[in-house]
Design a protein around this motif. Structure first.
Motif, PDB file in Angstrom:
ATOM      1  N   GLY A  93      28.302  32.034  72.710  1.00 42.91           N
ATOM      2  CA  GLY A  93      27.688  31.143  72.277  1.00 42.91           C
ATOM      3  C   GLY A  93      27.406  29.709  73.107  1.00 42.91           C
ATOM      4  N   ASP A  94      27.697  28.590  72.806  1.00 41.63           N
ATOM      5  CA  ASP A  94      27.601  27.426  73.640  1.00 41.63           C
ATOM      6  C   ASP A  94      28.558  27.232  74.919  1.00 41.63           C
ATOM      7  N   ILE A  97      27.781  26.855  78.820  1.00 43.57           N
ATOM      8  CA  ILE A  97      27.675  25.489  79.392  1.00 43.57           C
ATOM      9  C   ILE A  97      28.820  25.240  80.273  1.00 43.57           C
ATOM     10  N   GLY A 163      33.302  27.799  69.825  1.00 45.93           N
ATOM     11  CA  GLY A 163      33.604  26.770  70.958  1.00 45.93           C
ATOM     12  C   GLY A 163      34.777  25.831  70.829  1.00 45.93           C
TER      13      GLY A 163
END
Length: 243
Positions: A93-94, A97, A163
């Protein structure tokens, strides 16, 4: 006192009858005695025989089942499911970053075992060979020194698939066995992880800002039909061979 002839004859007859009676008196029958003795001995032996039969039954029923039948899943159905799962790329997922330019390490796939979720263990065991070939190349020499056996371990951040971050220690445990600990139990509780049916994908990366070592764990895969540890055959095909 005089005795008459008739009295003498009567006495003689009685004497002869008594001798005849003694001759006809039955002797002790040895066969009957033997039968009686055998019956008596049988009455004494029978309880011992029943006890022996009971012990034999208990010994048979208490025999442990074969390990492969009791503890391992070696079915073709499970192998096919896991080989299909092996083709799926991890979904972090995120988390991407937060990853530095080096990217994620090659992932380690793992079936959760009972020891991985026991409260008195509180660690996730990782494969020594896979950690050495897929994760240690990302570490600096100083970081490798921190995870050596006997040390407190390296402080790491472990990201779940949503996350959320859990602080843990990455270290060598027992005979150079790599583990994630000191926070792993909380991770298990947060994601309600279960033995045998839950399968993880674990990657290491370096944080883009802090430069610290982190882990990403995709724990979204659960096979409710798998209720035992997989066999060595399946483990080698799914977890040990290259993706």
């Amino acid at each position: 006192m005089c005795t008459s002839t008739s009295d003498v004859e009567a006495a003689y007859i009685l004497f002869e009858l008594s001798k005849h009676y003694k001759k006809q008196s039955p002797k002790e029958n040895p066969i009957d005695h033997e039968v009686t003795l055998q019956a008596s001995e049988g009455h004494q032996i029978q309880p011992k025989k029943r006890k022996a039969d009971k012990n034999q039954y208990l010994n048979q029923t208490n025999q442990p089942m074969k390990k492969s039948a009791l503890e391992e899943d070696d079915s073709e159905e499970t192998l096919i499911k896991l080989l299909e799962w092996k083709k799926i790329k991890p979904d972090f997922g995120d988390i991407i970053i937060h990853v530095a330019n080096e990217g994620f390490s090659e992932p380690i796939r793992k079936q959760l075992r009972e020891s991985d979720i026991k409260n008195d263990q509180s660690r996730l065991m990782l494969g020594k060979t896979l950690v050495r070939t897929r994760m240690l190349p990302l570490l600096k020499d100083s970081e490798i020194s921190c995870i050596s056996r006997g040390t407190e371990g390296l402080d790491v951040s472990v990201y779940g698939q949503d996350g959320e971050v859990q602080g843990m220690k990455f270290k060598m445990w027992n005979v150079d066995t790599p583990v994630l600990t000191s926070g792993w139990k909380e991770f298990v509780a947060k994601y309600d992880l279960m033995k045998h049916c839950d399968f993880l994908i674990i990657s290491m990366f370096r944080h883009v800002e802090s430069g610290k070592i982190c882990f990403a764990i995709d724990s979204n895969t659960r096979f409710t039909s798998i209720k035992k540890p997989v066999s060595k055959r399946i483990s080698k095909a799914v977890f040990e061979n290259p993706n």
